[in-house]
Design an enzyme around this catalytic site. Structure first.
Site, PDB file in Angstrom:
ATOM      1  NE  ARG A  75      -1.633  -1.573   3.780  1.00  0.00           N
ATOM      2  CZ  ARG A  75      -1.668  -0.676   5.121  1.00  0.00           C
ATOM      3  NH1 ARG A  75      -2.764   0.737   4.702  1.00  0.00           N
ATOM      4  NH2 ARG A  75      -1.639  -0.823   6.418  1.00  0.00           N
ATOM      5  CB  VAL A 106       8.805  -5.458   9.469  1.00  0.00           C
ATOM      6  CG1 VAL A 106       8.589  -5.591   7.923  1.00  0.00           C
ATOM      7  CG2 VAL A 106       8.124  -4.284  10.584  1.00  0.00           C
ATOM      8  CE1 TYR A 148       5.199   7.035  12.199  1.00  0.00           C
ATOM      9  CE2 TYR A 148       5.546   9.360  11.892  1.00  0.00           C
ATOM     10  CZ  TYR A 148       5.580   8.542  11.189  1.00  0.00           C
ATOM     11  OH  TYR A 148       6.217   8.790   9.868  1.00  0.00           O
ATOM     12  CE  LYS A 207       9.204   6.212  10.867  1.00  0.00           C
ATOM     13  NZ  LYS A 207       8.750   4.762  10.072  1.00  0.00           N
TER      14      LYS A 207
HETATM   15  P1  NAP Z   1       0.667   2.951   5.266  1.00  0.00           P
HETATM   16  O1  NAP Z   1      -0.063   2.603   3.689  1.00  0.00           O
HETATM   17  O2  NAP Z   1      -0.395   2.614   6.483  1.00  0.00           O
HETATM   18  O3  NAP Z   1       1.364   1.263   4.701  1.00  0.00           O
HETATM   19  C1  NAP Z   1       2.347   0.323   5.691  1.00  0.00           C
HETATM   20  C2  NAP Z   1       2.601  -0.504   5.069  1.00  0.00           C
HETATM   21  O4  NAP Z   1       2.718  -1.079   5.931  1.00  0.00           O
HETATM   22  C3  NAP Z   1       1.420  -1.860   4.512  1.00  0.00           C
HETATM   23  O5  NAP Z   1       2.086  -2.306   3.225  1.00  0.00           O
HETATM   24  C4  NAP Z   1       1.570  -2.616   5.628  1.00  0.00           C
HETATM   25  O6  NAP Z   1       1.442  -3.720   5.695  1.00  0.00           O
HETATM   26  C5  NAP Z   1       3.159  -2.383   6.330  1.00  0.00           C
HETATM   27  N1  NAP Z   1       3.290  -2.855   7.864  1.00  0.00           N
HETATM   28  C6  NAP Z   1       3.058  -2.156   8.927  1.00  0.00           C
HETATM   29  N2  NAP Z   1       3.363  -2.801   9.467  1.00  0.00           N
HETATM   30  C7  NAP Z   1       4.083  -4.197   8.997  1.00  0.00           C
HETATM   31  C8  NAP Z   1       4.720  -5.109   9.912  1.00  0.00           C
HETATM   32  N3  NAP Z   1       4.648  -5.520  11.338  1.00  0.00           N
HETATM   33  N4  NAP Z   1       5.240  -6.116   9.328  1.00  0.00           N
HETATM   34  C9  NAP Z   1       5.205  -5.955   8.163  1.00  0.00           C
HETATM   35  N5  NAP Z   1       4.207  -4.837   6.854  1.00  0.00           N
HETATM   36  C10 NAP Z   1       4.157  -3.836   7.774  1.00  0.00           C
HETATM   37  O7  NAP Z   1       1.811   3.944   5.055  1.00  0.00           O
HETATM   38  P2  NAP Z   1       2.486   4.548   4.370  1.00  0.00           P
HETATM   39  O8  NAP Z   1       1.403   6.376   4.711  1.00  0.00           O
HETATM   40  O9  NAP Z   1       2.893   3.991   3.192  1.00  0.00           O
HETATM   41  O10 NAP Z   1       4.062   5.112   4.846  1.00  0.00           O
HETATM   42  C11 NAP Z   1       4.818   4.136   5.189  1.00  0.00           C
HETATM   43  C12 NAP Z   1       6.412   4.655   5.011  1.00  0.00           C
HETATM   44  O11 NAP Z   1       6.510   6.094   5.162  1.00  0.00           O
HETATM   45  C13 NAP Z   1       5.796   4.458   6.667  1.00  0.00           C
HETATM   46  O12 NAP Z   1       7.107   4.130   7.570  1.00  0.00           O
HETATM   47  C14 NAP Z   1       5.763   5.898   7.445  1.00  0.00           C
HETATM   48  O13 NAP Z   1       5.787   6.255   8.959  1.00  0.00           O
HETATM   49  C15 NAP Z   1       6.467   6.677   6.647  1.00  0.00           C
HETATM   50  N6  NAP Z   1       5.674   8.117   6.401  1.00  0.00           N
HETATM   51  C16 NAP Z   1       4.673   8.054   5.525  1.00  0.00           C
HETATM   52  C17 NAP Z   1       4.341   9.540   5.950  1.00  0.00           C
HETATM   53  C18 NAP Z   1       2.793  10.149   4.809  1.00  0.00           C
HETATM   54  O14 NAP Z   1       2.426  11.347   5.310  1.00  0.00           O
HETATM   55  N7  NAP Z   1       1.940   8.815   4.714  1.00  0.00           N
HETATM   56  C19 NAP Z   1       4.781  10.218   6.712  1.00  0.00           C
HETATM   57  C20 NAP Z   1       5.438   9.926   7.010  1.00  0.00           C
HETATM   58  C21 NAP Z   1       6.557   9.635   7.265  1.00  0.00           C
HETATM   59  P3  NAP Z   1      -0.092  -4.648   5.922  1.00  0.00           P
HETATM   60  O15 NAP Z   1      -0.972  -3.879   4.558  1.00  0.00           O
HETATM   61  O16 NAP Z   1      -0.260  -5.619   5.410  1.00  0.00           O
HETATM   62  O17 NAP Z   1      -0.480  -4.163   7.123  1.00  0.00           O
END
Ligand code: NAP
Length: 250
Positions: free
Chosen positions: A15, A64, A155, A159
């Site tokens: 995702r 993970v 969080y 990070k």
């Molecule tokens: P997201 O849409 O919530 O997707 C999270 C992904 O991580 C999913 O594929 C989920 O798999 C996987 N995941 C979560 N826990 C896991 C575990 N224990 N083992 C294996 N897979 C796991 O998140 P996102 O917004 O794309 O964020 C991705 C990264 O960017 C994260 O590290 C987040 O902190 C960082 N980030 C995001 C933003 C933002 O604005 N979105 C901003 C700054 C940083 P499942 O679907 O199978 O649960």
């Protein structure tokens, strides 16, 4: 194609940002193994879509936060494709709350998923990358590591820890041809930010100098650059990709 012949592992690939990274690395010619936790249907669909586009891809279920799981995943990828050139530690979660009422689980789940996972996977790829004298490690941080965001102490700690880890590992591995960097996204349109977007989307846009929320591809482009040979002289760096959100202007 900048990554032809390379083998990549992306955690959290089904995702949001992770999915965009999987596509971006694959389009540049890398063979990509992605890790997901729970959504097998989404993983299967992504494999189908990538294979239809003539890309080489492998979906692996795992947590993970679990060291044995990380070791087994890295082993499986090396068995299939003989090496790992690129590791993207992207999987992450939020469990926001004020510290006064934050449970130990709320703290621990975020630290183990976002930070221990980075130890788990980096530790597992370090030896094979050192033997190959080549590697690209990219850790997904957040601008939340850089400024105080009420309700995100768990969080931000995960990070911020990840960024310190990135700099240390960069110095340990630089002589072996391995770079270690982090990307710090701002506010990106994914499931993770859905609730906040619904509540305050237009207000957030006003705080971003480029006047739009980030897209997963904005982050994937930065990751793909850091994974390429073009970035061979960049290590220990945190690349902020936030449309100017944290510049502090009016
Ligand atoms: P997201 O849409 O919530 O997707 C999270 C992904 O991580 C999913 O594929 C989920 O798999 C996987 N995941 C979560 N826990 C896991 C575990 N224990 N083992 C294996 N897979 C796991 O998140 P996102 O917004 O794309 O964020 C991705 C990264 O960017 C994260 O590290 C987040 O902190 C960082 N980030 C995001 C933003 C933002 O604005 N979105 C901003 C700054 C940083 P499942 O679907 O199978 O649960």
């Amino acid at each position: 194609m900048k990554l032809a012949g390379r083998v990549a592992i992306v955690t959290g690939g089904t995702r949001g940002i992770g999915k965009a990274i999987v596509w971006s690395l694959a389009r540049e010619g890398a063979k990509v193994a992605f890790v997901y936790r729970s959504n097998a249907e989404a993983a299967e669909q992504l494999v189908k879509d990538l294979e239809l586009d003539q890309r080489e891809v492998l979906a692996i279920q795992g947590d993970v936060a679990n060291k044995e799981s990380a070791d087994a995943i890295v082993e499986q990828v090396i068995e299939k494709w003989e090496k790992v050139d690129i590791l993207v530690n992207n999987a992450g979660i939020i469990k926001d709350g004020l510290l006064a009422t934050m449970s130990a689980d709320q703290w621990g789940d975020v630290i183990t998923t976002n930070l221990n996972s980075v130890y788990n996977f980096c530790q597992a790829v370090t030896r094979p990358m050192m033997s190959a004298r080549y590697g690209r490690i990219i850790n997904m941080s957040s601008v939340s590591a850089h400024y105080g965001n009420s309700g995100q102490s768990n969080y931000a700690a995960s990070k911020g820890g990840m960024e310190g880890f990135t700099r240390c590992l960069a110095t340990e591995l630089a002589r072996r041809g391995i770079t270690v960097n982090a990307v710090a996204p701002g506010f990106i349109e994914t499931d993770m930010t859905e609730a906040v977007r619904n509540a305050a989307g237009s207000e957030i846009k006003k705080k971003i100098p480029v006047r739009r929320l980030g897209l997963p591809d904005d982050i994937a482009n930065a990751v793909t650059f850091l994974a390429s040979d073009d970035a061979s002289y960049i290590t220990g760096h945190v690349l902020t990709v936030d449309g100017g959100l944290t510049l502090g202007g009016l």
